[in-house]
Motif scaffolding. Structure first.
Motif, PDB file in Angstrom:
ATOM      1  N   UNK A  17       0.616  -6.847  21.546  1.00 13.57           N
ATOM      2  CA  UNK A  17      -0.056  -7.843  20.707  1.00 13.57           C
ATOM      3  C   UNK A  17       0.165  -7.569  19.219  1.00 13.57           C
ATOM      4  N   UNK A  18      -0.038  -6.318  18.786  1.00 15.45           N
ATOM      5  CA  UNK A  18       0.134  -5.987  17.370  1.00 15.45           C
ATOM      6  C   UNK A  18       1.599  -5.986  16.948  1.00 15.45           C
ATOM      7  N   UNK A  60      -1.614  -9.559   8.336  1.00 12.27           N
ATOM      8  CA  UNK A  60      -2.403 -10.717   8.777  1.00 12.27           C
ATOM      9  C   UNK A  60      -3.260 -10.363   9.990  1.00 12.27           C
ATOM     10  N   UNK A  61      -2.692  -9.619  10.924  1.00 10.76           N
ATOM     11  CA  UNK A  61      -3.461  -9.200  12.103  1.00 10.76           C
ATOM     12  C   UNK A  61      -4.650  -8.338  11.708  1.00 10.76           C
ATOM     13  N   UNK A  62      -4.458  -7.472  10.716  1.00  3.96           N
ATOM     14  CA  UNK A  62      -5.570  -6.642  10.244  1.00  3.96           C
ATOM     15  C   UNK A  62      -6.676  -7.498   9.649  1.00  3.96           C
ATOM     16  N   UNK A  82     -10.421  -0.664   8.835  1.00  2.00           N
ATOM     17  CA  UNK A  82     -10.224  -0.746   7.386  1.00  2.00           C
ATOM     18  C   UNK A  82      -9.087   0.181   6.978  1.00  2.00           C
ATOM     19  N   UNK A  83      -9.102   1.411   7.490  1.00  2.00           N
ATOM     20  CA  UNK A  83      -8.008   2.347   7.172  1.00  2.00           C
ATOM     21  C   UNK A  83      -6.668   1.808   7.681  1.00  2.00           C
ATOM     22  N   UNK A  84      -6.667   1.231   8.868  1.00  2.00           N
ATOM     23  CA  UNK A  84      -5.449   0.652   9.444  1.00  2.00           C
ATOM     24  C   UNK A  84      -4.972  -0.525   8.590  1.00  2.00           C
ATOM     25  N   UNK A  85      -5.887  -1.351   8.115  1.00  2.00           N
ATOM     26  CA  UNK A  85      -5.532  -2.479   7.251  1.00  2.00           C
ATOM     27  C   UNK A  85      -4.883  -1.985   5.966  1.00  2.00           C
ATOM     28  N   UNK A 123      -1.512  -1.208   6.556  1.00  2.00           N
ATOM     29  CA  UNK A 123      -0.755  -2.448   6.736  1.00  2.00           C
ATOM     30  C   UNK A 123      -0.635  -3.258   5.449  1.00  2.00           C
ATOM     31  N   UNK A 124      -0.993  -2.670   4.314  1.00  2.00           N
ATOM     32  CA  UNK A 124      -0.770  -3.297   3.022  1.00  2.00           C
ATOM     33  C   UNK A 124      -1.907  -4.108   2.450  1.00  2.00           C
ATOM     34  N   UNK A 125      -3.087  -4.031   3.032  1.00  2.00           N
ATOM     35  CA  UNK A 125      -4.240  -4.749   2.506  1.00  2.00           C
ATOM     36  C   UNK A 125      -4.910  -3.849   1.459  1.00  2.00           C
TER      37      UNK A 125
END
Length: 105
Positions: free
Chosen positions: A29-30, A39-41, A61-64, A67-69
């Motif tokens: 999925x990811x 976007x998924x984050x 939040x850490x994963x986002x 992912x560039x957020x």
């Protein structure tokens, strides 16, 4: 007693769910190309906030961020969600944001 589960403790408690999470959720999925990981984050954080699933907010939040957020975008996301998911949900989500770091000089 309630305890938040991470990837390692989930594997100890429910090996099959950990396997499905790793292989299907994060391995498929990811990895789909229609939505970027960024976007998924954002979508995931919006859903977790709206549904009150705050135990997983810190990790996502850490994963986002990976992912560039940016922190500013996360703050804006939760501010925006206050009007759609509810004030308490947004304030709870904001409490998971790490403190701002001083810029290196």
């Amino acid at each position: 007693m309630h305890r938040p589960l991470d990837r390692h403790t989930l594997e100890q408690v429910s090996p099959k769910l950990a396997e499905i999470t790793q292989n299907l959720l994060f391995g498929d999925i990811w990895q789909r190309e229609t939505l970027t990981p960024r976007e998924s984050s954002l979508i995931t954080l919006a859903c977790l906030t709206a549904l009150g699933r705050d135990a997983q907010l810190g990790w996502h939040i850490r994963f986002a961020e990976e992912n560039g957020v940016s922190r500013a975008e996360l703050s804006e996301l939760f501010t925006h969600l206050a009007f759609y998911a509810g004030w308490p949900a947004a304030v709870c989500a904001l409490s998971y944001l790490p403190e701002e770091q001083e810029p290196c000089r």
